[in-house]
Design a protein around this motif. Structure first.
Motif, PDB file in Angstrom:
ATOM      1  N   THR A  72       8.864   8.520  -5.020  1.00  0.00           N
ATOM      2  CA  THR A  72       9.683   7.761  -4.074  1.00  0.00           C
ATOM      3  C   THR A  72       9.250   8.034  -2.643  1.00  0.00           C
ATOM      4  O   THR A  72       9.176   7.108  -1.821  1.00  0.00           O
ATOM      5  CB  THR A  72      11.166   8.123  -4.251  1.00  0.00           C
ATOM      6  OG1 THR A  72      11.517   7.945  -5.622  1.00  0.00           O
ATOM      7  CG2 THR A  72      12.050   7.240  -3.400  1.00  0.00           C
ATOM      8  N   ALA A  73       8.961   9.291  -2.336  1.00  0.00           N
ATOM      9  CA  ALA A  73       8.513   9.633  -0.988  1.00  0.00           C
ATOM     10  C   ALA A  73       7.176   8.961  -0.689  1.00  0.00           C
ATOM     11  O   ALA A  73       6.930   8.520   0.436  1.00  0.00           O
ATOM     12  CB  ALA A  73       8.402  11.146  -0.832  1.00  0.00           C
ATOM     13  N   LYS A  74       6.308   8.870  -1.701  1.00  0.00           N
ATOM     14  CA  LYS A  74       5.021   8.204  -1.511  1.00  0.00           C
ATOM     15  C   LYS A  74       5.220   6.724  -1.181  1.00  0.00           C
ATOM     16  O   LYS A  74       4.541   6.167  -0.313  1.00  0.00           O
ATOM     17  CB  LYS A  74       4.165   8.360  -2.765  1.00  0.00           C
ATOM     18  CG  LYS A  74       2.756   7.897  -2.607  1.00  0.00           C
ATOM     19  CD  LYS A  74       1.942   8.232  -3.847  1.00  0.00           C
ATOM     20  CE  LYS A  74       0.484   7.929  -3.613  1.00  0.00           C
ATOM     21  NZ  LYS A  74      -0.347   8.343  -4.742  1.00  0.00           N
ATOM     22  N   ALA A  75       6.180   6.084  -1.863  1.00  0.00           N
ATOM     23  CA  ALA A  75       6.475   4.677  -1.574  1.00  0.00           C
ATOM     24  C   ALA A  75       6.992   4.520  -0.150  1.00  0.00           C
ATOM     25  O   ALA A  75       6.616   3.569   0.558  1.00  0.00           O
ATOM     26  CB  ALA A  75       7.498   4.144  -2.571  1.00  0.00           C
ATOM     27  N   ILE A  76       7.830   5.436   0.286  1.00  0.00           N
ATOM     28  CA  ILE A  76       8.360   5.377   1.653  1.00  0.00           C
ATOM     29  C   ILE A  76       7.255   5.606   2.675  1.00  0.00           C
ATOM     30  O   ILE A  76       7.157   4.879   3.670  1.00  0.00           O
ATOM     31  CB  ILE A  76       9.499   6.401   1.830  1.00  0.00           C
ATOM     32  CG1 ILE A  76      10.725   5.952   1.021  1.00  0.00           C
ATOM     33  CG2 ILE A  76       9.872   6.573   3.290  1.00  0.00           C
ATOM     34  CD1 ILE A  76      11.811   6.988   0.934  1.00  0.00           C
ATOM     35  N   LEU A  77       6.409   6.597   2.425  1.00  0.00           N
ATOM     36  CA  LEU A  77       5.302   6.870   3.351  1.00  0.00           C
ATOM     37  C   LEU A  77       4.340   5.684   3.416  1.00  0.00           C
ATOM     38  O   LEU A  77       3.823   5.344   4.485  1.00  0.00           O
ATOM     39  CB  LEU A  77       4.563   8.132   2.929  1.00  0.00           C
ATOM     40  CG  LEU A  77       5.340   9.451   3.034  1.00  0.00           C
ATOM     41  CD1 LEU A  77       4.514  10.589   2.452  1.00  0.00           C
ATOM     42  CD2 LEU A  77       5.746   9.735   4.452  1.00  0.00           C
ATOM     43  N   SER A  78       4.113   5.041   2.283  1.00  0.00           N
ATOM     44  CA  SER A  78       3.242   3.868   2.253  1.00  0.00           C
ATOM     45  C   SER A  78       3.870   2.712   3.023  1.00  0.00           C
ATOM     46  O   SER A  78       3.189   2.003   3.772  1.00  0.00           O
ATOM     47  CB  SER A  78       2.979   3.462   0.806  1.00  0.00           C
ATOM     48  OG  SER A  78       2.228   2.284   0.756  1.00  0.00           O
ATOM     49  N   TYR A  79       5.171   2.526   2.845  1.00  0.00           N
ATOM     50  CA  TYR A  79       5.898   1.442   3.507  1.00  0.00           C
ATOM     51  C   TYR A  79       5.846   1.578   5.027  1.00  0.00           C
ATOM     52  O   TYR A  79       5.735   0.587   5.745  1.00  0.00           O
ATOM     53  CB  TYR A  79       7.350   1.448   3.019  1.00  0.00           C
ATOM     54  CG  TYR A  79       8.224   0.355   3.576  1.00  0.00           C
ATOM     55  CD1 TYR A  79       8.209  -0.921   3.023  1.00  0.00           C
ATOM     56  CD2 TYR A  79       9.074   0.602   4.639  1.00  0.00           C
ATOM     57  CE1 TYR A  79       9.023  -1.924   3.518  1.00  0.00           C
ATOM     58  CE2 TYR A  79       9.894  -0.388   5.142  1.00  0.00           C
ATOM     59  CZ  TYR A  79       9.854  -1.650   4.579  1.00  0.00           C
ATOM     60  OH  TYR A  79      10.656  -2.644   5.082  1.00  0.00           O
ATOM     61  N   LYS A  80       5.934   2.799   5.507  1.00  0.00           N
ATOM     62  CA  LYS A  80       5.931   3.033   6.953  1.00  0.00           C
ATOM     63  C   LYS A  80       4.536   3.232   7.541  1.00  0.00           C
ATOM     64  O   LYS A  80       4.384   3.333   8.745  1.00  0.00           O
ATOM     65  CB  LYS A  80       6.803   4.253   7.286  1.00  0.00           C
ATOM     66  CG  LYS A  80       8.274   4.026   7.017  1.00  0.00           C
ATOM     67  CD  LYS A  80       8.822   2.806   7.710  1.00  0.00           C
ATOM     68  CE  LYS A  80       9.291   3.104   9.090  1.00  0.00           C
ATOM     69  NZ  LYS A  80       9.934   1.975   9.752  1.00  0.00           N
ATOM     70  N   GLY A  81       3.492   3.325   6.711  1.00  0.00           N
ATOM     71  CA  GLY A  81       2.139   3.404   7.210  1.00  0.00           C
ATOM     72  C   GLY A  81       1.581   4.805   7.339  1.00  0.00           C
ATOM     73  O   GLY A  81       0.468   4.978   7.863  1.00  0.00           O
ATOM     74  N   ALA A  82       2.287   5.812   6.873  1.00  0.00           N
ATOM     75  CA  ALA A  82       1.802   7.195   6.993  1.00  0.00           C
ATOM     76  C   ALA A  82       0.575   7.410   6.116  1.00  0.00           C
ATOM     77  O   ALA A  82      -0.383   8.091   6.535  1.00  0.00           O
ATOM     78  CB  ALA A  82       2.907   8.181   6.618  1.00  0.00           C
ATOM     79  N   LEU A  83       0.571   6.852   4.911  1.00  0.00           N
ATOM     80  CA  LEU A  83      -0.588   7.015   4.031  1.00  0.00           C
ATOM     81  C   LEU A  83      -1.818   6.304   4.597  1.00  0.00           C
ATOM     82  O   LEU A  83      -2.937   6.808   4.481  1.00  0.00           O
ATOM     83  CB  LEU A  83      -0.276   6.517   2.621  1.00  0.00           C
ATOM     84  CG  LEU A  83       0.761   7.326   1.833  1.00  0.00           C
ATOM     85  CD1 LEU A  83       0.986   6.716   0.463  1.00  0.00           C
ATOM     86  CD2 LEU A  83       0.329   8.773   1.701  1.00  0.00           C
ATOM     87  N   LEU A  84      -1.619   5.146   5.223  1.00  0.00           N
ATOM     88  CA  LEU A  84      -2.732   4.427   5.846  1.00  0.00           C
ATOM     89  C   LEU A  84      -3.305   5.239   7.009  1.00  0.00           C
ATOM     90  O   LEU A  84      -4.528   5.358   7.139  1.00  0.00           O
ATOM     91  CB  LEU A  84      -2.283   3.052   6.327  1.00  0.00           C
ATOM     92  CG  LEU A  84      -3.345   2.226   7.050  1.00  0.00           C
ATOM     93  CD1 LEU A  84      -4.493   1.877   6.104  1.00  0.00           C
ATOM     94  CD2 LEU A  84      -2.746   0.970   7.640  1.00  0.00           C
ATOM     95  N   LYS A  85      -2.411   5.814   7.805  1.00  0.00           N
ATOM     96  CA  LYS A  85      -2.886   6.619   8.932  1.00  0.00           C
ATOM     97  C   LYS A  85      -3.644   7.848   8.428  1.00  0.00           C
ATOM     98  O   LYS A  85      -4.691   8.210   8.981  1.00  0.00           O
ATOM     99  CB  LYS A  85      -1.717   7.049   9.818  1.00  0.00           C
ATOM    100  CG  LYS A  85      -2.175   7.814  11.029  1.00  0.00           C
ATOM    101  CD  LYS A  85      -1.066   8.026  12.028  1.00  0.00           C
ATOM    102  CE  LYS A  85      -1.622   8.917  13.101  1.00  0.00           C
ATOM    103  NZ  LYS A  85      -1.284   8.639  14.393  1.00  0.00           N
ATOM    104  N   HIS A  86      -3.167   8.453   7.354  1.00  0.00           N
ATOM    105  CA  HIS A  86      -3.862   9.608   6.754  1.00  0.00           C
ATOM    106  C   HIS A  86      -5.252   9.183   6.263  1.00  0.00           C
ATOM    107  O   HIS A  86      -6.238   9.884   6.471  1.00  0.00           O
ATOM    108  CB  HIS A  86      -3.023  10.166   5.605  1.00  0.00           C
ATOM    109  CG  HIS A  86      -3.665  11.280   4.846  1.00  0.00           C
ATOM    110  ND1 HIS A  86      -3.992  12.485   5.415  1.00  0.00           N
ATOM    111  CD2 HIS A  86      -4.062  11.366   3.554  1.00  0.00           C
ATOM    112  CE1 HIS A  86      -4.541  13.266   4.515  1.00  0.00           C
ATOM    113  NE2 HIS A  86      -4.599  12.599   3.372  1.00  0.00           N
ATOM    114  N   HIS A  87      -5.305   8.013   5.642  1.00  0.00           N
ATOM    115  CA  HIS A  87      -6.585   7.486   5.149  1.00  0.00           C
ATOM    116  C   HIS A  87      -7.552   7.203   6.298  1.00  0.00           C
ATOM    117  O   HIS A  87      -8.746   7.543   6.236  1.00  0.00           O
ATOM    118  CB  HIS A  87      -6.325   6.214   4.339  1.00  0.00           C
ATOM    119  CG  HIS A  87      -7.554   5.520   3.871  1.00  0.00           C
ATOM    120  ND1 HIS A  87      -8.334   5.985   2.850  1.00  0.00           N
ATOM    121  CD2 HIS A  87      -8.145   4.376   4.306  1.00  0.00           C
ATOM    122  CE1 HIS A  87      -9.360   5.168   2.666  1.00  0.00           C
ATOM    123  NE2 HIS A  87      -9.266   4.174   3.535  1.00  0.00           N
TER     124      HIS A  87
END
Length: 185
Positions: A69-84
């Protein structure tokens, strides 16, 4: 120590409200945490998410593993994209300006989608309210017509008895006049 980015439940029964936290994987769900990263409120439509993007990316860089669930939230807000994108910068595939431009474009597109959904929900709610109002007006009109018809029927039921008395009196009066005329002659 392995660190997880997960949700910590708050709020009352039936009305959950979550904190997005970085916590030791061994700690309890609502127990001790290392840092509060943001909040998540699923009670609103669309869900309200407030996330400190820089803090979330910092924890991802340090090796924190998000739950599903946290991964979905981070993806929704763009944190995973910024990490990438930060990974691309470290490897030399991108410059900081290019990564910032890509992140900004993605965030603007995402904000446009969220705004469109909010407008759609608002419009759907207004349409539903207008439809219910129209249906209520139709029901009220039918009820008023039925009441007027019932009142007219009641008046019509009372009127024939009065008309019959008037007609009966009118028939008796000419008969009496004829009797008076025949006796005079």
């Amino acid at each position: 120590m392995s660190v997880k980015i997960r949700l910590q439940r708050h709020g009352k029964k039936g009305k959950p409200f979550y904190w997005v936290v970085a916590a030791d994987a061994r700690s309890k769900r609502d127990g001790k945490y290392l840092e509060k990263i943001g909040t998540y409120n699923p009670n609103t439509n669309p869900a309200t998410i407030d996330l400190n993007l820089d803090s979330a990316v910092k924890w991802l860089h340090n090796g924190a593993q998000p739950t599903d669930t946290a991964k979905a939230i981070l993806s929704y807000k763009g944190a995973l994209l910024k990490h990438h994108l930060d990974g691309g910068i470290r490897k030399g595939a991108l410059t900081q300006e290019q990564a910032d431009a890509k992140l900004t474009a993605w965030l603007e597109a995402k904000a446009g989608k969220v705004d469109a959904k909010k407008e759609g929900l608002t419009k759907a709610q207004a349409d539903a309210k207008a439809k219910a109002f129209k249906a209520e007006q139709e029901v009220n009109a039918k009820r008023l017509a039925a009441a007027a018809q019932a009142e007219a029927d009641a008046i019509a039921a009372a009127t024939p008895a009065v008309e019959e008395e008037v007609v009966a009196e009118a028939e008796e009066a000419p008969a009496a006049e004829e009797n008076n005329e025949t006796t005079e002659a």
